[in-house]
Scaffold this motif. Structure first.
Motif, PDB file in Angstrom:
ATOM      1  N   ILE A  11       6.853  24.791   0.062  1.00  0.00           N
ATOM      2  CA  ILE A  11       6.864  23.277   0.523  1.00  0.00           C
ATOM      3  C   ILE A  11       8.177  22.807   1.182  1.00  0.00           C
ATOM      4  CG2 ILE A  11       6.059  21.073   0.313  1.00  0.00           C
ATOM      5  CD1 ILE A  11       4.277  21.325  -2.065  1.00  0.00           C
ATOM      6  N   ALA A  12       8.548  21.674   1.767  1.00  0.00           N
ATOM      7  CA  ALA A  12      10.012  21.507   1.958  1.00  0.00           C
ATOM      8  C   ALA A  12      10.299  20.938   1.014  1.00  0.00           C
ATOM      9  CB  ALA A  12       9.904  20.768   3.004  1.00  0.00           C
ATOM     10  N   ALA A  13      11.341  21.977   0.366  1.00  0.00           N
ATOM     11  CA  ALA A  13      12.352  21.633  -1.001  1.00  0.00           C
ATOM     12  C   ALA A  13      12.682  19.784  -0.477  1.00  0.00           C
ATOM     13  CB  ALA A  13      13.157  22.247  -1.262  1.00  0.00           C
ATOM     14  N   GLY A  14      13.491  19.403  -1.433  1.00  0.00           N
ATOM     15  CA  GLY A  14      13.750  18.409  -1.297  1.00  0.00           C
ATOM     16  C   GLY A  14      12.908  16.440  -1.271  1.00  0.00           C
ATOM     17  N   THR A  15      11.519  16.849  -0.715  1.00  0.00           N
ATOM     18  CA  THR A  15      10.871  15.746  -0.105  1.00  0.00           C
ATOM     19  C   THR A  15      10.581  15.467  -2.064  1.00  0.00           C
ATOM     20  OG1 THR A  15       9.173  17.486  -0.192  1.00  0.00           O
ATOM     21  CG2 THR A  15      10.050  16.436   1.812  1.00  0.00           C
ATOM     22  N   VAL A  16      10.432  13.863  -1.851  1.00  0.00           N
ATOM     23  CA  VAL A  16       9.883  13.376  -3.201  1.00  0.00           C
ATOM     24  C   VAL A  16       8.730  14.317  -4.210  1.00  0.00           C
ATOM     25  CG1 VAL A  16       8.804  11.493  -4.189  1.00  0.00           C
ATOM     26  CG2 VAL A  16      11.081  11.480  -2.102  1.00  0.00           C
ATOM     27  N   GLN A  17       7.508  14.612  -2.563  1.00  0.00           N
ATOM     28  CA  GLN A  17       6.185  15.078  -2.594  1.00  0.00           C
ATOM     29  C   GLN A  17       6.511  15.856  -3.307  1.00  0.00           C
ATOM     30  OE1 GLN A  17       3.983  15.816   1.015  1.00  0.00           O
ATOM     31  NE2 GLN A  17       2.272  16.242  -0.772  1.00  0.00           N
ATOM     32  N   TYR A  18       7.802  17.012  -2.648  1.00  0.00           N
ATOM     33  CA  TYR A  18       7.453  18.089  -3.904  1.00  0.00           C
ATOM     34  C   TYR A  18       8.567  18.418  -4.519  1.00  0.00           C
ATOM     35  CZ  TYR A  18      10.497  22.606  -3.961  1.00  0.00           C
ATOM     36  OH  TYR A  18      10.440  24.124  -4.308  1.00  0.00           O
ATOM     37  N   ASN A  19       9.345  17.528  -5.055  1.00  0.00           N
ATOM     38  CA  ASN A  19       9.896  17.192  -6.785  1.00  0.00           C
ATOM     39  C   ASN A  19       8.424  16.526  -7.576  1.00  0.00           C
ATOM     40  OD1 ASN A  19      11.849  17.931  -5.888  1.00  0.00           O
ATOM     41  ND2 ASN A  19      13.173  15.571  -4.537  1.00  0.00           N
ATOM     42  N   THR A  20       7.756  15.940  -6.896  1.00  0.00           N
ATOM     43  CA  THR A  20       6.680  15.352  -8.202  1.00  0.00           C
ATOM     44  C   THR A  20       6.305  16.994  -8.822  1.00  0.00           C
ATOM     45  OG1 THR A  20       4.700  16.271  -6.148  1.00  0.00           O
ATOM     46  CG2 THR A  20       5.882  13.338  -6.613  1.00  0.00           C
ATOM     47  N   ILE A  21       5.763  18.116  -7.949  1.00  0.00           N
ATOM     48  CA  ILE A  21       5.379  19.187  -8.794  1.00  0.00           C
ATOM     49  C   ILE A  21       6.863  19.205 -10.219  1.00  0.00           C
ATOM     50  CG2 ILE A  21       5.461  21.584  -8.905  1.00  0.00           C
ATOM     51  CD1 ILE A  21       5.273  21.728  -5.659  1.00  0.00           C
TER      52      ILE A  21
END
Lengths: 321, 311, 317
Positions: free
Chosen positions: C278-288
């Motif tokens: 997944i694109a690193a840095g997006t909020v959605q990625y950081n939810t992981i």
């Protein structure tokens, strides 16, 4: 226990493993000689839509039978996820179940990735329900009422126009936000891409999980690409969609003549210009386009119209000369 | 003067003993017997449920998977076009590579750490206690967190190996390190002090003592631990999902390049497909995996029993 | 006396030295100690790496989303327009899994442990104990597949009038995870019970108690800290289990206490969102990483508690 015996055991184990590994390499090399005159080799990385993936997998499988030296991997990060990787230079071909968007075009530009858009199949975005569901047809307005971002409908009898016909809990299955199917459906039904109610079974890119869901849920509903419906025709039912001109079932002919609207769409692959400079990618893309009809049929996709085929051929010829 | 009746104390003693014996072995109050019997029945029921679950699991996998348990499983790759002849070959090879890498990494690191902790480390020092605490914590971390570690540090980040089998090996090796360290420590600890002292007394250096006396004596325990760790490595899927164990891999994988997949990940992919042919295929794969794991566990137990040194 | 005087005067190592010292500084030995110590440090490095891998993106996440909203919000809709990031649905789903798994694991595991340690003849014990350990060695994908293809249809046949919502069920997922926790509870409790000294049991028998009373009133309370430790370990395992819930629990992140519903535990969310790239840095990625941090903290707390309990029961005797 003598150490000699241990070493022989370990040595035997290593020998077995290396024989197994070597044995396979020999097969692969021998196979390469067997195949078509040219010995193509290399790796092709494909990622993107889970709707297009079965098509790409089939193309890869058939291509690799003729050219075993080429290793093709197909992943399913979703149309959006695939484009992100593609514009980062991480993949060679991006599968997409919707056209590339403006922000993705910009991202590719800033990433220095040039691309080409090739239509490989048509698709009927199908709305599937349990086979015992008595409802046969839904209008786009009804779909909007069910799937809209502010919708709170929890039972089939609450759907406007269907009061009292079917009393069953409504269970929605749908793809994740990275999915092109999600993007296309939300735009066509709710008017804005990404706008949808959030309390549904989010199956991500696992379309099969949605099929499984509908198979076992009397009140289930799932929207997915046509090939998944065809594969499971005996265990799920496709609703007819009324786009304003009457109820139309999803089928090859209704998509090709344009009557299945607005859920008829095209499926694309986006090879990068850089990848197209490699002989194995060229051969694969040419193979894909030239055999699109057969592959689509074998895999349950809707083939291209004559016009689309001519278009694609022209593009390939101009690209690859 | 001896009377005909035994002395009073003796009579009391025998009467008391008779009561105790009667209450222990003889007719007890019915309430006690019933409750005891019920309790025993309950215990047996509990154990029967556990064993029944195991039996159900094993027989289900045999029944479901036997139909597809043929040579194709091992020679054919995955196929979306022809599921009837599809197999697990790239996945099995991928598993072998990943597990091989795990063994290469985890044995020296694990045994080395165990030797250090048992032989050299002074448990009073804070850094040695820190190491022990870390090992205990690592043992309890969920496997998917190791996947996150792999995603952040091994596939991307400092190591940047990419989505390859080697990355899977490194991640799983870190996950299984505590298992091997703990097993190796037990094995080393079991070697009696007399052996060490004898070697030292004969003039050996500490390392010579360890490498020539202690390690060979504890090798079976260490090997048992390694085999158990390997059995776990074969069955792990969650961390590898995050490392991009690409699920459609039709070609034989390589260690440092290209996509890879392993047996449990491939089974997981087949399990989520909707057609029943893939479910049968998944069950056959499960059968293969269970057989592998059973064989390894039995081998480890046999090893432990056969070569356990009785000091 | 003659012997000791002889020993005192016999030739031997130089008595003026206070301890044995090698003739040369033995650099090789020191190098080896250093290398071995590095091996030990790998464990510390791994923990540090895990903490960093989780914390750095999680901090990014909490810059965008307030921790209060994260921990108390009741809707999880990551990735949508107007996304909401309340983690409670995921946590409640995880707790449901733990609850149902313990409901299965505690009776079965504990009863098995008591039987094996108190009642079973030695031969039976030697046969059954490895069988239970075998249950622990079965790969979780296998148990997940078994649960999906066998347990769910079985449960639907047994309870057809229950409020099932579709093909997936968080309760059945919990029961399947329970199969995994049975060997943990059985084995650790068995150790704890066997650690209770014989003298306690014999004293009770001598006072006229029967076996039932000895087991329940004397041995069980004496082993209680070990038994509780086994339960905590089992709960920690249930919290961290991924494959089983991915296959059985479903994917709907809704806050529900109904076991017949489908729900999305934390591990399943991470496992299904972080596949591929997944694109690193997006909020959605950081939810992981935010959810992963929460998971890590929960299991860490449980494991520390269990370690402390185990240490207590090992020390008492």
């Amino acid at each position: 226990m003598s150490s000699k015996k241990w070493w022989s055991v370990i040595g035997a184990g290593l020998l077995v493993v290396s024989l197994a590994a070597c044995g396979d390499d020999d097969d692969a090399a021998a196979g390469g000689d067997r195949g078509g005159g040219e010995e193509l080799s290399g790796t092709i990385t494909i990622d993107g839509s889970s709707t297009v993936a079965p098509l790409s997998e089939a193309a890869a499988e058939l291509f690799m039978e003729e050219h075993p030296g080429v290793q093709i991997t197909v992943a399913t990060s979703g149309t959006g996820g695939g484009f992100e990787r593609f514009c980062n230079g991480e993949t060679d071909i991006s599968d997409a179940s919707r056209a590339i968007e403006e922000d993705e075009v910009a991202a590719c530009e800033s990433g220095g990735v040039e691309w080409e858009e090739i239509t490989v199949a048509n698709d009927a975005l199908s709305v599937l329900v349990h086979p015992d569901n008595p409802i046969n047809c839904l209008t786009i307005e009804q779909l909007n009422a069910i799937w809209g971002p502010d919708s709170t409908i929890a039972n089939w009898r609450e759907i406007p126009g269907l009061e009292g016909q079917f009393d069953e809990q409504l269970v929605l299955y749908g793809p994740g936000t990275d999915s092109g199917t999600f993007g296309y459906f939300t735009e066509a039904v709710n008017g804005e891409e990404g706008a949808q109610r959030t309390d549904y079974e989010n199956i991500g890119e696992n379309d099969n999980q949605g099929i499984q869901g509908v198979q076992g849920t009397p009140g289930g509903m799932f929207y997915v690409g046509f090939s998944f419906y065809l594969e499971n025709q005996d265990s799920v039912k496709a609703l007819q969609i009324d786009g304003g001109d009457g109820c139309v079932p999803p089928a090859a002919d209704t998509v090709l003549d344009g009557s299945y609207t607005p859920l008829g769409r095209q499926l694309y692959i986006y090879p990068s210009a850089e990848a197209l400079q490699r002989p194995e990618v060229q051969a694969f893309v040419r193979f894909y386009v030239e055999n699109a009809a057969t592959i689509a049929e074998e895999r349950g996709f809707i083939g291209l119209t004559a016009e689309q085929t001519a278009d694609a051929q022209q593009k390939i010829d101009s690209l690859l000369g | 003067m001896v009377t005909e009746k035994p002395p009073r104390t003796a009579r009391l003693a025998t009467a008391g003993a008779r009561v105790v014996v009667a209450s222990r072995f003889g007719s007890r109050p019915a309430r006690d017997r019933v409750s005891s019997a019920l309790f025993l029945a309950l215990l047996l029921l509990g154990m029967a449920v556990a064993l029944a679950a195991l039996a159900a699991l094993l027989s289900w996998s045999v029944i479901e998977g036997a139909a597809r348990f043929d040579g194709n499983l091992f020679t054919e790759g995955p196929s979306t076009l022809r599921p009837e002849t599809a197999g697990f070959r790239p996945a099995i090879l991928g598993s072998l590579y990943v597990v091989g890498g795990v063994i290469v990494l985890v044995v020296p690191l694990g045994v080395g750490a165990a030797i250090y902790l048992e032989e050299y480390a002074n448990p009073g020092r804070w850094w040695n206690r820190l190491i022990e605490l870390n090992i205990q914590n690592l043992a309890g971390v969920p496997s998917i967190v190791f996947g996150i570690l792999g995603l952040g540090f091994i596939v991307r980040g400092p190591l940047s190996l990419g989505q390859v089998a080697a990355a899977g090996s490194v991640t799983l090796a870190i996950m299984l390190l505590p298992t091997v360290i703990i097993a190796a420590r037990e094995a080393i600890r079991a070697v009696p002090q007399a052996i060490r002292e004898g070697a030292l007394a004969l003039g050996a250096t500490k390392w010579q003592t360890i490498s020539r006396q202690v390690l060979p004596a504890s090798i079976s325990g260490i090997l048992t631990g390694v085999i158990l760790a390997v059995a776990r490595a074969i069955g792990e899927a969650a961390p590898l999902l995050l490392l991009g164990a690409v699920t459609f891999v039709r070609f034989d994988p390589q260690f440092f390049e290209g996509g890879f997949t392993t047996l449990p990940v491939q089974i997981f992919d087949y399990a989520r497909r909707a057609q029943t042919e893939f479910h049968e295929l998944a069950a056959a794969g499960v059968l293969v995996m269970i057989l592998l794991v059973l064989v390894m566990n039995s081998f480890a137990i046999w090893l432990r029993n056969r070569y356990e040194q009785k000091w | 006396m003659t012997v000791t005087r002889l020993a005192a005067t016999s030739p031997g190592p130089d008595r003026t030295r206070s301890r044995l010292v090698a003739a040369s500084p033995r650099y090789g030995e020191r190098l080896i100690v250093g290398l071995l110590g590095l091996c030990g440090l790998v464990a510390v490095a791994a923990t540090v790496a895990i903490v960093l891998a989780l914390a750095l993106p999680a901090v990014d996440f909490f810059r965008e989303v307030s921790p209060v909203e994260f921990l108390t919000g009741r809707t999880w809709s990551a990735g949508f327009t107007d996304a909401e990031y309340g983690v409670l649905p995921l946590v409640v789903a995880t707790l449901q899994v733990v609850c149902w798994s313990l409901l299965v694991g505690i009776p079965v595991g504990l009863l098995s442990a008591i039987y094996l340690s108190e009642y079973a003849p030695e031969r039976l014990r030697r046969l059954v104990k490895p069988l239970l350990e075998m249950l622990a060695g079965i790969p979780t994908v296998a148990i997940g597949l078994f649960g999906f293809l066998f347990l769910i249809p079985l449960a639907k046949d047994l309870l057809p009038f229950a409020p099932w919502t579709g093909t997936y069920s968080i309760g059945v997922a919990g029961v399947a995870v329970g199969l995994l926790t049975v060997p943990i509870i059985a084995s650790v409790s068995d150790d704890a019970i066997r650690a209770v000294p014989r003298s306690l049991r014999e004293g009770a028998y001598a006072l006229g108690a029967n076996k039932l009373r000895v087991s329940t009133r004397v041995v069980f309370p004496a082993a209680i800290s070990g038994i509780v430790a086994s339960i905590v370990l089992a709960a920690s395992r249930a919290v961290g289990e991924t494959m089983v819930v991915l296959l059985i629990a479903g994917a709907n992140p809704k806050l529900t206490f109904n076991p017949f519903d489908s729900a999305l535990p934390m591990t399943a969310y991470i496992g299904s969102t972080a596949t591929g790239e997944i694109a690193a840095g997006t909020v959605q990625y950081n939810t992981i990483f935010a959810v992963g941090s929460l998971l890590f903290v929960m299991t860490l707390a449980m494991n520390l508690l269990a370690i402390r309990l185990v240490r207590r029961f090992r020390q008492v005797y």
